[in-house]
Design a protein around this motif. Structure first.
Motif, PDB file in Angstrom:
ATOM      1  N   UNK A  77       0.829  -1.205   0.000  1.00 43.99           N
ATOM      2  CA  UNK A  77       0.000   0.000   0.000  1.00 43.99           C
ATOM      3  C   UNK A  77       0.864   1.255   0.000  1.00 43.99           C
ATOM      4  N   UNK A  78       1.931   1.212   0.779  1.00 44.24           N
ATOM      5  CA  UNK A  78       2.857   2.344   0.866  1.00 44.24           C
ATOM      6  C   UNK A  78       4.260   1.845   0.530  1.00 44.24           C
ATOM      7  N   UNK A  79       4.650   1.878  -0.745  1.00 40.46           N
ATOM      8  CA  UNK A  79       5.972   1.372  -1.125  1.00 40.46           C
ATOM      9  C   UNK A  79       7.087   2.330  -0.705  1.00 40.46           C
ATOM     10  N   UNK A  80       8.332   1.859  -0.848  1.00 41.85           N
ATOM     11  CA  UNK A  80       9.509   2.702  -0.638  1.00 41.85           C
ATOM     12  C   UNK A  80       9.367   3.994  -1.442  1.00 41.85           C
ATOM     13  N   UNK A  81       9.698   5.145  -0.837  1.00 42.97           N
ATOM     14  CA  UNK A  81      10.458   5.333   0.405  1.00 42.97           C
ATOM     15  C   UNK A  81       9.614   5.628   1.632  1.00 42.97           C
ATOM     16  N   UNK A  85      10.860   7.483   5.085  1.00 40.69           N
ATOM     17  CA  UNK A  85      10.352   8.827   5.373  1.00 40.69           C
ATOM     18  C   UNK A  85       9.581   8.852   6.684  1.00 40.69           C
ATOM     19  N   UNK A  86       8.835   7.768   6.973  1.00 42.08           N
ATOM     20  CA  UNK A  86       8.140   7.697   8.257  1.00 42.08           C
ATOM     21  C   UNK A  86       9.145   7.631   9.406  1.00 42.08           C
ATOM     22  N   UNK A  87      10.182   6.811   9.251  1.00 47.45           N
ATOM     23  CA  UNK A  87      11.210   6.723  10.286  1.00 47.45           C
ATOM     24  C   UNK A  87      11.885   8.067  10.487  1.00 47.45           C
ATOM     25  N   UNK A 125      16.597   0.384   6.360  1.00 38.94           N
ATOM     26  CA  UNK A 125      15.957   1.681   6.585  1.00 38.94           C
ATOM     27  C   UNK A 125      16.867   2.590   7.408  1.00 38.94           C
ATOM     28  N   UNK A 126      17.452   2.052   8.476  1.00 37.23           N
ATOM     29  CA  UNK A 126      18.316   2.865   9.337  1.00 37.23           C
ATOM     30  C   UNK A 126      19.497   3.435   8.560  1.00 37.23           C
ATOM     31  N   UNK A 136      19.291  11.236  -7.755  1.00 32.95           N
ATOM     32  CA  UNK A 136      18.213  10.494  -8.383  1.00 32.95           C
ATOM     33  C   UNK A 136      17.514   9.530  -7.456  1.00 32.95           C
ATOM     34  N   UNK A 137      18.132   9.212  -6.314  1.00 34.31           N
ATOM     35  CA  UNK A 137      17.474   8.347  -5.342  1.00 34.31           C
ATOM     36  C   UNK A 137      16.234   9.025  -4.793  1.00 34.31           C
TER      37      UNK A 137
END
Length: 282
Positions: A77-81, A85-87, A125-126, A136-137
């Motif tokens: 439902x919520x793919x990367x990133x 971004x939440x972290x 993620x960390x 571009x990332x």
């Protein structure tokens, strides 16, 4: 220990996964580094509630340090990133004074001394929050300098670090990788922190990033190929950058399988024995 659960780090009340838990041992103060745990689950499963009664109190007992546990939205439902971004939003809250009311007006941790602990995808993620992504990332320019500088170290636990090599070794993992990232090879390479640089920007001063890489040889889901590749590349980037970072490797202390190791005492003990802020926390 004072425990505060389900603290939102966004202003959206309809997003319950965008929240964190706080565990504050008695005696913690403005001089105490803060540990922040980021769970795994292949970007599409697990919850901070899985660790509220187990790993979190064990980490506090072993370190006597305050601890936060971050939740984040899940793929597909919520793919990367979204997860990174939440972290980042959670870290932004933890490095601000906004939670002082929960601390009775007196800081219970040092806002400028954060240590991340990431398990599996949580290690990915960390590292995405402390290393420099390529142009571009999806995370290029996303991490505020103040938050990045507040993170002094990362403990990587049985982590994923490089998506192309992960799929080369485990083709069947394409399901969860596709849910979070898709399967475009160049995109997977671009978004993998094992391929990123140490942050070394003008104005960064003598920032030093400490990394501890832990991995169980009994892990049935991830071999040593992932941590060995990351350590080799990270150490290569340290060359010529004295004072910019350090890495310690321990493939012996952790026991048991990929998920089971989180229920054992070896992980909290390994974190407790690590040299944090120049002082062993045990």
């Amino acid at each position: 220990m004072d425990v505060h659960l389900n603290i939102p780090y966004t202003n959206d009340p309809t997003s319950p996964r965008q929240a964190l838990d706080l565990f504050l041992p008695h005696g913690s103060s403005s001089a105490s580094p803060l540990l922040v745990f980021i769970h795994g689950g292949a970007w599409r499963s697990e919850s901070k509630e899985d660790f509220t009664q187990t790993l979190m109190p064990s980490l506090v007992r072993s370190t006597s340090l305050p601890l936060a546990c971050l939740e984040y939205r899940l793929a597909p439902t919520s793919p990367h990133p979204a997860q990174a971004l939440d972290s980042l939003s959670g870290l932004s809250l933890l490095t601000s004074p906004s939670l002082l009311p929960l601390e009775n007006g007196s800081p219970r941790w040092d806002r400028n001394s954060i240590y991340l602990i990431g398990h599996s995808a949580g290690a990915f993620i960390a590292l995405s929050l402390v290393l420099r992504p390529p142009k571009g990332s999806r995370l290029d320019g996303a991490v505020e300098r103040e938050v990045r500088r507040a993170v002094k170290g990362v403990v990587c636990v049985d982590g994923i670090y490089d998506l192309p090599s992960l799929l080369e070794e485990y083709p069947a993992y394409d399901s969860f990788v596709n849910d979070a990232f898709g399967l475009e090879p160049s995109y997977l390479a671009q978004e993998s922190p094992a391929r990123w640089e140490l942050v070394d920007e003008e104005g960064e001063g003598e920032r030093e990033l400490k990394i501890l890489v832990l991995h169980s040889k009994e892990d049935e889901l991830l071999s040593l190929r992932q941590p060995e590749m990351f350590v080799e590349r990270f150490m290569a980037r340290l060359e010529g950058k004295a004072g910019r970072g350090s890495v310690e490797v321990d493939f012996e202390s952790l026991k048991d399988g990929h998920a089971q190791l989180l229920e054992r005492e070896e992980l909290p003990l390994a974190v407790g024995e690590w040299d944090i802020n120049g002082v062993n926390v045990m």
